[in-house]
Design a protein around this motif. Structure first.
Motif, PDB file in Angstrom:
ATOM      1  N   LEU A 151      37.970  29.174   0.668  1.00  0.00           N
ATOM      2  CA  LEU A 151      37.199  27.984   0.364  1.00  0.00           C
ATOM      3  C   LEU A 151      37.052  27.076   1.577  1.00  0.00           C
ATOM      4  O   LEU A 151      36.291  26.115   1.549  1.00  0.00           O
ATOM      5  CB  LEU A 151      37.869  27.201  -0.782  1.00  0.00           C
ATOM      6  N   ALA A 152      37.802  27.361   2.648  1.00  0.00           N
ATOM      7  CA  ALA A 152      37.733  26.524   3.843  1.00  0.00           C
ATOM      8  C   ALA A 152      36.411  26.749   4.572  1.00  0.00           C
ATOM      9  O   ALA A 152      35.719  27.746   4.369  1.00  0.00           O
ATOM     10  CB  ALA A 152      38.905  26.853   4.772  1.00  0.00           C
ATOM     11  N   TRP A 153      36.081  25.783   5.450  1.00  0.00           N
ATOM     12  CA  TRP A 153      34.855  25.896   6.226  1.00  0.00           C
ATOM     13  C   TRP A 153      34.983  27.069   7.192  1.00  0.00           C
ATOM     14  O   TRP A 153      36.057  27.378   7.702  1.00  0.00           O
ATOM     15  CB  TRP A 153      34.597  24.601   6.989  1.00  0.00           C
ATOM     16  N   LEU A 154      33.868  27.730   7.452  1.00  0.00           N
ATOM     17  CA  LEU A 154      33.857  28.858   8.365  1.00  0.00           C
ATOM     18  C   LEU A 154      34.166  28.401   9.789  1.00  0.00           C
ATOM     19  O   LEU A 154      33.706  27.343  10.218  1.00  0.00           O
ATOM     20  CB  LEU A 154      32.488  29.542   8.350  1.00  0.00           C
ATOM     21  N   SER A 155      34.918  29.217  10.526  1.00  0.00           N
ATOM     22  CA  SER A 155      35.138  28.944  11.935  1.00  0.00           C
ATOM     23  C   SER A 155      33.879  29.334  12.716  1.00  0.00           C
ATOM     24  O   SER A 155      32.946  29.936  12.160  1.00  0.00           O
ATOM     25  CB  SER A 155      36.333  29.747  12.456  1.00  0.00           C
ATOM     26  N   HIS A 156      33.867  28.992  14.006  1.00  0.00           N
ATOM     27  CA  HIS A 156      32.705  29.319  14.822  1.00  0.00           C
ATOM     28  C   HIS A 156      32.477  30.830  14.865  1.00  0.00           C
ATOM     29  O   HIS A 156      31.335  31.297  14.746  1.00  0.00           O
ATOM     30  CB  HIS A 156      32.898  28.775  16.242  1.00  0.00           C
ATOM     31  N   ALA A 157      33.566  31.582  15.027  1.00  0.00           N
ATOM     32  CA  ALA A 157      33.446  33.040  15.089  1.00  0.00           C
ATOM     33  C   ALA A 157      32.956  33.604  13.763  1.00  0.00           C
ATOM     34  O   ALA A 157      32.124  34.524  13.730  1.00  0.00           O
ATOM     35  CB  ALA A 157      34.790  33.661  15.473  1.00  0.00           C
ATOM     36  N   GLU A 158      33.486  33.077  12.647  1.00  0.00           N
ATOM     37  CA  GLU A 158      33.061  33.549  11.334  1.00  0.00           C
ATOM     38  C   GLU A 158      31.602  33.220  11.077  1.00  0.00           C
ATOM     39  O   GLU A 158      30.864  34.009  10.487  1.00  0.00           O
ATOM     40  CB  GLU A 158      33.947  32.939  10.248  1.00  0.00           C
ATOM     41  N   THR A 159      31.175  32.035  11.517  1.00  0.00           N
ATOM     42  CA  THR A 159      29.775  31.640  11.347  1.00  0.00           C
ATOM     43  C   THR A 159      28.853  32.608  12.074  1.00  0.00           C
ATOM     44  O   THR A 159      27.826  33.031  11.540  1.00  0.00           O
ATOM     45  CB  THR A 159      29.557  30.216  11.878  1.00  0.00           C
ATOM     46  N   LYS A 160      29.224  32.970  13.308  1.00  0.00           N
ATOM     47  CA  LYS A 160      28.406  33.901  14.084  1.00  0.00           C
ATOM     48  C   LYS A 160      28.377  35.278  13.415  1.00  0.00           C
ATOM     49  O   LYS A 160      27.335  35.940  13.390  1.00  0.00           O
ATOM     50  CB  LYS A 160      28.944  34.008  15.508  1.00  0.00           C
ATOM     51  N   ALA A 161      29.513  35.692  12.855  1.00  0.00           N
ATOM     52  CA  ALA A 161      29.583  37.001  12.211  1.00  0.00           C
ATOM     53  C   ALA A 161      28.710  37.044  10.959  1.00  0.00           C
ATOM     54  O   ALA A 161      27.989  38.013  10.719  1.00  0.00           O
ATOM     55  CB  ALA A 161      31.034  37.336  11.858  1.00  0.00           C
ATOM     56  N   VAL A 162      28.776  35.969  10.152  1.00  0.00           N
ATOM     57  CA  VAL A 162      27.950  35.898   8.947  1.00  0.00           C
ATOM     58  C   VAL A 162      26.472  35.873   9.310  1.00  0.00           C
ATOM     59  O   VAL A 162      25.641  36.544   8.685  1.00  0.00           O
ATOM     60  CB  VAL A 162      28.313  34.650   8.117  1.00  0.00           C
ATOM     61  N   ALA A 163      26.124  35.101  10.338  1.00  0.00           N
ATOM     62  CA  ALA A 163      24.730  35.022  10.777  1.00  0.00           C
ATOM     63  C   ALA A 163      24.219  36.388  11.209  1.00  0.00           C
ATOM     64  O   ALA A 163      23.085  36.773  10.882  1.00  0.00           O
ATOM     65  CB  ALA A 163      24.602  34.015  11.920  1.00  0.00           C
ATOM     66  N   LYS A 164      25.059  37.123  11.930  1.00  0.00           N
ATOM     67  CA  LYS A 164      24.656  38.460  12.386  1.00  0.00           C
ATOM     68  C   LYS A 164      24.477  39.411  11.217  1.00  0.00           C
ATOM     69  O   LYS A 164      23.503  40.168  11.151  1.00  0.00           O
ATOM     70  CB  LYS A 164      25.712  39.004  13.358  1.00  0.00           C
ATOM     71  N   ASP A 165      25.395  39.360  10.246  1.00  0.00           N
ATOM     72  CA  ASP A 165      25.334  40.256   9.088  1.00  0.00           C
ATOM     73  C   ASP A 165      24.092  39.989   8.241  1.00  0.00           C
ATOM     74  O   ASP A 165      23.491  40.921   7.692  1.00  0.00           O
ATOM     75  CB  ASP A 165      26.582  40.095   8.219  1.00  0.00           C
ATOM     76  N   LEU A 166      23.706  38.719   8.093  1.00  0.00           N
ATOM     77  CA  LEU A 166      22.590  38.349   7.214  1.00  0.00           C
ATOM     78  C   LEU A 166      21.271  38.213   7.957  1.00  0.00           C
ATOM     79  O   LEU A 166      20.241  37.934   7.350  1.00  0.00           O
ATOM     80  CB  LEU A 166      22.923  37.034   6.493  1.00  0.00           C
ATOM     81  N   GLY A 167      21.290  38.376   9.288  1.00  0.00           N
ATOM     82  CA  GLY A 167      20.059  38.313  10.045  1.00  0.00           C
ATOM     83  C   GLY A 167      19.459  36.925  10.157  1.00  0.00           C
ATOM     84  O   GLY A 167      18.240  36.756  10.138  1.00  0.00           O
ATOM     85  N   VAL A 168      20.330  35.902  10.238  1.00  0.00           N
ATOM     86  CA  VAL A 168      19.871  34.520  10.387  1.00  0.00           C
ATOM     87  C   VAL A 168      20.585  33.894  11.573  1.00  0.00           C
ATOM     88  O   VAL A 168      21.434  34.526  12.212  1.00  0.00           O
ATOM     89  CB  VAL A 168      20.145  33.696   9.100  1.00  0.00           C
ATOM     90  N   THR A 169      20.269  32.636  11.873  1.00  0.00           N
ATOM     91  CA  THR A 169      20.905  31.961  12.996  1.00  0.00           C
ATOM     92  C   THR A 169      22.189  31.266  12.548  1.00  0.00           C
ATOM     93  O   THR A 169      22.312  30.897  11.372  1.00  0.00           O
ATOM     94  CB  THR A 169      19.956  30.919  13.602  1.00  0.00           C
ATOM     95  N   PRO A 170      23.143  31.065  13.458  1.00  0.00           N
ATOM     96  CA  PRO A 170      24.365  30.329  13.112  1.00  0.00           C
ATOM     97  C   PRO A 170      24.061  28.927  12.576  1.00  0.00           C
ATOM     98  O   PRO A 170      24.759  28.425  11.698  1.00  0.00           O
ATOM     99  CB  PRO A 170      25.133  30.276  14.434  1.00  0.00           C
ATOM    100  N   LYS A 171      23.007  28.289  13.112  1.00  0.00           N
ATOM    101  CA  LYS A 171      22.635  26.958  12.647  1.00  0.00           C
ATOM    102  C   LYS A 171      22.252  26.982  11.175  1.00  0.00           C
ATOM    103  O   LYS A 171      22.607  26.072  10.408  1.00  0.00           O
ATOM    104  CB  LYS A 171      21.473  26.420  13.485  1.00  0.00           C
ATOM    105  N   GLU A 172      21.552  28.029  10.749  1.00  0.00           N
ATOM    106  CA  GLU A 172      21.156  28.137   9.340  1.00  0.00           C
ATOM    107  C   GLU A 172      22.368  28.375   8.444  1.00  0.00           C
ATOM    108  O   GLU A 172      22.425  27.873   7.319  1.00  0.00           O
ATOM    109  CB  GLU A 172      20.140  29.266   9.182  1.00  0.00           C
ATOM    110  N   VAL A 173      23.342  29.128   8.950  1.00  0.00           N
ATOM    111  CA  VAL A 173      24.570  29.349   8.177  1.00  0.00           C
ATOM    112  C   VAL A 173      25.312  28.035   7.973  1.00  0.00           C
ATOM    113  O   VAL A 173      25.744  27.707   6.865  1.00  0.00           O
ATOM    114  CB  VAL A 173      25.488  30.369   8.892  1.00  0.00           C
ATOM    115  N   THR A 174      25.454  27.253   9.038  1.00  0.00           N
ATOM    116  CA  THR A 174      26.163  25.972   8.953  1.00  0.00           C
ATOM    117  C   THR A 174      25.442  25.009   8.015  1.00  0.00           C
ATOM    118  O   THR A 174      26.076  24.310   7.215  1.00  0.00           O
ATOM    119  CB  THR A 174      26.279  25.340  10.353  1.00  0.00           C
TER     120      THR A 174
END
Length: 287
Positions: A151-174
């Motif tokens: 439930l915690a906020w994503l770290s920078h590395a996790e944000t980049k990983a999620v963005a890569k997996d979903l094909g979006v930008t880290p800014k959109e994930v945040t």
């Protein structure tokens, strides 16, 4: 098979009181699953002659799959009955468009339509203010929660990983994470100070933080944690305490290199001092 489904159809109508979701789920779960041959026969009848009885039998035999899919969306706080209802609409659309000559089972074809209707319903009703308007945001809305490990906020590395997996930008994930974590603002007008009869229904909704026991528990935990943290900080030497304060507690946080210049040592040494100090704090806090 069609006779059995017709009988089951009558059983659902007579099984229990109107609005009993458990009765409905139990009843549709008891409807026999169609064999490939029976399904093809019914689908052909409907496709070629628009036999509504065949279409109804196809829908009835697949209601259990709608329930299974709808249960996967209960985490958005919407009634399961409504999710099932929207999924059933998608199922009926799938039956209408299904071509038995495709060589695939109806359930494989219908999944897309069932999910599409449920997605639209969730997006329209989960929040007063729409949280997903673009294609990328819609993808994030339904995948971000599954991608998060806690439930915690994503770290920078996790944000980049999620963005890569979903094909979006880290800014959109945040941005989507912020929207999902935010609460809706009350949109009803505030009552006038000199009028006791202008309160809207929203004024009577309980606050999610209104439980006194929860408030006391949170307050006690915060005070205890703060007290132990303060006591633990006093046990550190001046340099370690200063580094932690400037790295974590100050509004204008300093970098490792800035602190290295202050103390005349390397940035790596500052990092080591910081790590040792945090380790001591954790040990003290765990007592």
């Amino acid at each position: 098979m069609t006779t059995a489904i017709a009988a089951m159809n009558r059983d659902i109508a007579l099984a229990g009181p109107v609005g009993s979701l458990n009765v409905y789920i139990h009843a549709v779960g008891a409807i026999p699953v169609l064999s490939r041959e029976d399904e093809h026969t019914l689908a052909t009848r409907f496709h070629d002659t628009e036999d509504l009885d065949a279409a109804r039998d196809l829908v009835m035999a697949h209601l259990r799959f709608v329930v299974h899919i709808a249960k996967g969306y209960t985490g958005y706080g919407l009634p399961l009955g409504d999710l099932i209802q929207e999924g059933n609409v998608g199922l009926m659309k799938a039956v209408k468009r299904f071509d038995p000559d495709y060589g695939v089972r109806l359930v494989s074809f219908a999944v897309h339509w069932i999910r599409a209707e449920i997605h639209e319903f969730v997006l329209k009703n989960w929040r007063i203010v729409k949280v997903a308007t673009t294609k990328a945001q819609r993808k994030l809305f339904f995948n971000l929660r599954k991608s998060k490990k806690s439930l915690a906020w994503l770290s920078h590395a996790e944000t980049k990983a999620v963005a890569k997996d979903l094909g979006v930008t880290p800014k959109e994930v945040t941005e989507m994470e912020r929207r999902l974590s935010a609460r809706d603002a009350i949109f009803d007008p505030a009552p006038y100070a000199d009028d006791d009869h202008t309160y809207t229904p929203a004024a009577y909704l309980p606050s999610p933080d209104a439980d006194p026991a929860v408030l006391v528990e949170k307050t006690d935990w915060t005070e205890d944690a703060t007290g132990r943290m303060t006591a633990a900080m006093t046990e550190l030497d001046d340099r370690s305490r200063d580094i932690l304060e400037n790295r974590w507690l100050s509004e204008n946080k300093m970098t490792l290199h800035e602190l290295a210049d202050r103390y005349g040592i390397s940035a790596e040494r500052i990092r080591q001092v910081e790590a040792n100090a945090i380790k001591k704090l954790r040990t003290a806090m765990a007592v």
